[in-house]
Design an enzyme around this catalytic site. Structure first.
Site, mmCIF file in Angstrom:
data_model
loop_
_atom_site.group_PDB
_atom_site.id
_atom_site.type_symbol
_atom_site.label_atom_id
_atom_site.label_comp_id
_atom_site.label_asym_id
_atom_site.label_seq_id
_atom_site.Cartn_x
_atom_site.Cartn_y
_atom_site.Cartn_z
ATOM 1 N N ASN A 170 0.806 -1.223 0.000
ATOM 2 C CA ASN A 170 0.000 0.000 0.000
ATOM 3 C C ASN A 170 0.838 1.271 0.000
ATOM 4 O OD1 ASN A 170 0.084 -1.335 2.802
ATOM 5 N ND2 ASN A 170 -0.214 0.807 3.325
ATOM 6 N N LYS A 171 2.127 1.156 0.332
ATOM 7 C CA LYS A 171 2.956 2.371 0.360
ATOM 8 C C LYS A 171 4.430 1.990 0.208
ATOM 9 C CE LYS A 171 3.427 2.535 5.400
ATOM 10 N NZ LYS A 171 3.161 3.274 6.628
ATOM 11 N N GLY A 172 5.259 3.030 0.164
ATOM 12 C CA GLY A 172 6.701 2.840 0.208
ATOM 13 C C GLY A 172 7.248 1.982 -0.932
ATOM 14 N N ARG B 188 -2.927 -4.758 4.825
ATOM 15 C CA ARG B 188 -3.799 -5.148 5.942
ATOM 16 C C ARG B 188 -4.915 -4.155 6.198
ATOM 17 N NH1 ARG B 188 0.641 -4.258 10.848
ATOM 18 N NH2 ARG B 188 1.472 -2.313 10.007
ATOM 19 N N ASP C 235 -2.709 -9.582 6.309
ATOM 20 C CA ASP C 235 -1.855 -9.293 7.462
ATOM 21 C C ASP C 235 -0.946 -10.505 7.608
ATOM 22 O OD1 ASP C 235 -0.658 -9.114 9.959
ATOM 23 O OD2 ASP C 235 -2.418 -8.239 10.910
ATOM 24 N N VAL C 236 0.347 -10.317 7.374
ATOM 25 C CA VAL C 236 1.261 -11.468 7.328
ATOM 26 C C VAL C 236 1.471 -12.121 8.693
ATOM 27 C CG1 VAL C 236 2.453 -10.580 5.276
ATOM 28 C CG2 VAL C 236 3.406 -10.121 7.557
ATOM 29 N N TYR D 287 15.686 -5.420 14.669
ATOM 30 C CA TYR D 287 15.481 -5.354 13.217
ATOM 31 C C TYR D 287 16.604 -6.039 12.427
ATOM 32 C CZ TYR D 287 14.900 -3.427 8.531
ATOM 33 O OH TYR D 287 14.752 -3.289 7.171
ATOM 34 N N THR E 238 11.135 6.547 3.171
ATOM 35 C CA THR E 238 9.755 6.055 3.310
ATOM 36 C C THR E 238 9.320 6.347 4.747
ATOM 37 O OG1 THR E 238 10.443 3.883 4.095
ATOM 38 C CG2 THR E 238 10.157 4.107 1.713
HETATM 39 N N1 LIG Z 1 13.222 2.146 3.749
HETATM 40 C C1 LIG Z 1 14.442 1.629 3.818
HETATM 41 O O1 LIG Z 1 15.454 2.350 3.843
HETATM 42 C C2 LIG Z 1 14.634 0.136 3.853
HETATM 43 C C3 LIG Z 1 15.952 -0.344 3.847
HETATM 44 C C4 LIG Z 1 16.172 -1.714 3.849
HETATM 45 C C5 LIG Z 1 15.097 -2.582 3.842
HETATM 46 N N2 LIG Z 1 13.814 -2.092 3.871
HETATM 47 C C6 LIG Z 1 12.721 -3.078 3.868
HETATM 48 O O2 LIG Z 1 11.843 -2.764 2.805
HETATM 49 C C7 LIG Z 1 10.525 -3.221 3.120
HETATM 50 C C8 LIG Z 1 9.541 -2.103 2.885
HETATM 51 O O3 LIG Z 1 9.906 -1.012 3.700
HETATM 52 P P1 LIG Z 1 9.436 0.499 3.417
HETATM 53 O O4 LIG Z 1 10.626 1.352 3.628
HETATM 54 O O5 LIG Z 1 8.666 0.589 2.157
HETATM 55 O O6 LIG Z 1 8.489 0.706 4.701
HETATM 56 P P2 LIG Z 1 7.013 1.308 4.869
HETATM 57 O O7 LIG Z 1 6.802 2.471 3.981
HETATM 58 O O8 LIG Z 1 6.854 1.459 6.343
HETATM 59 O O9 LIG Z 1 6.094 0.112 4.340
HETATM 60 C C9 LIG Z 1 6.007 -1.100 5.045
HETATM 61 C C10 LIG Z 1 4.831 -1.871 4.484
HETATM 62 O O10 LIG Z 1 4.713 -3.109 5.204
HETATM 63 C C11 LIG Z 1 3.368 -3.229 5.627
HETATM 64 N N3 LIG Z 1 3.231 -4.084 6.785
HETATM 65 C C12 LIG Z 1 3.796 -3.972 8.012
HETATM 66 N N4 LIG Z 1 3.366 -4.962 8.810
HETATM 67 C C13 LIG Z 1 2.516 -5.715 8.072
HETATM 68 C C14 LIG Z 1 1.753 -6.883 8.324
HETATM 69 N N5 LIG Z 1 1.737 -7.461 9.540
HETATM 70 N N6 LIG Z 1 0.999 -7.400 7.327
HETATM 71 C C15 LIG Z 1 0.974 -6.810 6.109
HETATM 72 N N7 LIG Z 1 1.665 -5.693 5.804
HETATM 73 C C16 LIG Z 1 2.425 -5.162 6.787
HETATM 74 C C17 LIG Z 1 2.928 -1.798 5.911
HETATM 75 O O11 LIG Z 1 1.509 -1.715 5.993
HETATM 76 P P3 LIG Z 1 0.761 -0.566 6.866
HETATM 77 O O12 LIG Z 1 0.672 0.660 5.987
HETATM 78 O O13 LIG Z 1 -0.561 -1.196 7.158
HETATM 79 O O14 LIG Z 1 1.591 -0.332 8.097
HETATM 80 C C18 LIG Z 1 3.501 -1.129 4.666
HETATM 81 O O15 LIG Z 1 2.678 -1.348 3.565
HETATM 82 C C19 LIG Z 1 10.590 -3.718 4.562
HETATM 83 O O16 LIG Z 1 10.724 -5.113 4.584
HETATM 84 C C20 LIG Z 1 11.862 -3.067 5.114
HETATM 85 O O17 LIG Z 1 12.438 -3.826 6.151
HETATM 86 C C21 LIG Z 1 13.567 -0.755 3.878
#
Ligand SMILES: NC(=O)c1ccc[n+]([C@@H]2O[C@H](COP(=O)([O-])OP(=O)(O)OC[C@H]3O[C@@H](n4cnc5c(N)ncnc54)[C@H](OP(=O)(O)O)[C@@H]3O)[C@@H](O)[C@H]2O)c1
Length: 240
Positions: free
Chosen positions: A9-11, A32, A57-58, A163, A198
């Site tokens: 849904n985002k990011g 979710r 919801d995972v 994390y 994000t």
């Molecule tokens: N941003 C970075 O710099 C970075 C760097 C390395 C790795 N990552 C990885 O990249 C992935 C995406 O991160 P992002 O930066 O895009 O973060 P984000 O914008 O916070 O997005 C996280 C996404 O995961 C969803 N989510 C969280 N818990 C969930 C659950 N129980 N069931 C289903 N969906 C769930 C969130 O949904 P809601 O909107 O409902 O909360 C959201 O859609 C993650 O695995 C993160 O660890 C990110």
């Protein structure tokens, strides 16, 4: 071709969905929250993507089972699964998780999403993936899960006691799945998006979500005979 992206849904997840959609994939937007999911689906459709919402919801067995049933009904198979949903867990000042003061509930919830969530979702989707000609699974990991980088004195890394190990565990799981899939047409790899602006990072970071999505999109669309059981970022392989 049918794909499912969790946390789409985002990011970064949203951009993985958009990127796969622009390559012609029909994309399940796993999310979710109903309102956030529908907003993302509408936005993707407006951009020309053949998107559909997948309540997901995972951390919830029933939700994951229902999601697999929905994809079974709508598409009958799955070509690509991108396990993108992830959480950092509560951070202390300076974006640090101090291991000596770690709240076990924080650790439990991070592992429930970032590790158990991936196993739960992957195993529920496997029967659908096995029906595809060239199934691909991508686990969105992080270079903070690289023990080689964490122990390299020349690389600055924050201390993230919940994390970072959750992503090390995810990387290790990726290897176990790859070994189990040896001799099949299923390829599974881990992707590091880099430091992306994000919600997750408080919108700090030099990379855009679109840039962060690129490696996962590449791994979700690997040709037959491509790598499996590896960990990639833009510049190539990330050391374990
Ligand atoms: N941003 C970075 O710099 C970075 C760097 C390395 C790795 N990552 C990885 O990249 C992935 C995406 O991160 P992002 O930066 O895009 O973060 P984000 O914008 O916070 O997005 C996280 C996404 O995961 C969803 N989510 C969280 N818990 C969930 C659950 N129980 N069931 C289903 N969906 C769930 C969130 O949904 P809601 O909107 O409902 O909360 C959201 O859609 C993650 O695995 C993160 O660890 C990110």
């Amino acid at each position: 071709m049918i794909a499912l992206v969790t946390g789409a849904n985002k990011g970064i997840g949203y951009e993985i969905a958009a990127g796969l959609g622009s390559l012609g994939y029909r994309v399940g937007v796993g999310a979710r929250d109903a309102a956030r999911r529908e907003t993302a689906v509408e936005k993707l459709r407006a951009a020309g993507v053949d998107a559909f919402g997948v309540p997901l919801d995972v951390t919830d067995d029933q939700s994951v089972t229902d999601a697999a049933e929905l994809i079974e009904r709508l598409a009958g198979r799955l070509d690509a699964l991108v396990n993108n949903a992830g959480v950092s867990g509560e951070m202390g000042p300076g974006w640090v998780q101090d291991p000596t003061a770690l709240d076990l509930e924080v650790l439990r919830s991070v592992l429930d999403t970032n590790v158990m969530g991936v196993v739960r979702t992957t195993n529920a989707m496997l029967p659908l993936l096995r029906r595809a000609a060239s199934p691909r699974i991508v686990n969105v990991s992080s270079s903070v899960g690289s023990l080689a980088r964490q122990t390299d004195p020349d690389i600055e890394m924050p201390i993230m006691a919940a994390y970072a190990p959750s992503k090390s565990f995810l990387n290790a799981l990726t290897v176990q799945y790859a070994r189990q899939f040896a001799g099949t047409n299923i390829l599974i790899n881990a992707a590091c998006p880099g430091l992306v602006a994000t919600d997750f990072t408080g919108f700090q970071g030099p990379r855009t979500p679109e840039q962060g999505a690129a490696t996962a999109i590449r791994l979700a669309t690997l040709p037959d005979g491509g790598p499996t059981g590896s960990f990639f970022e833009d510049d190539g392989v990330v050391p374990w």
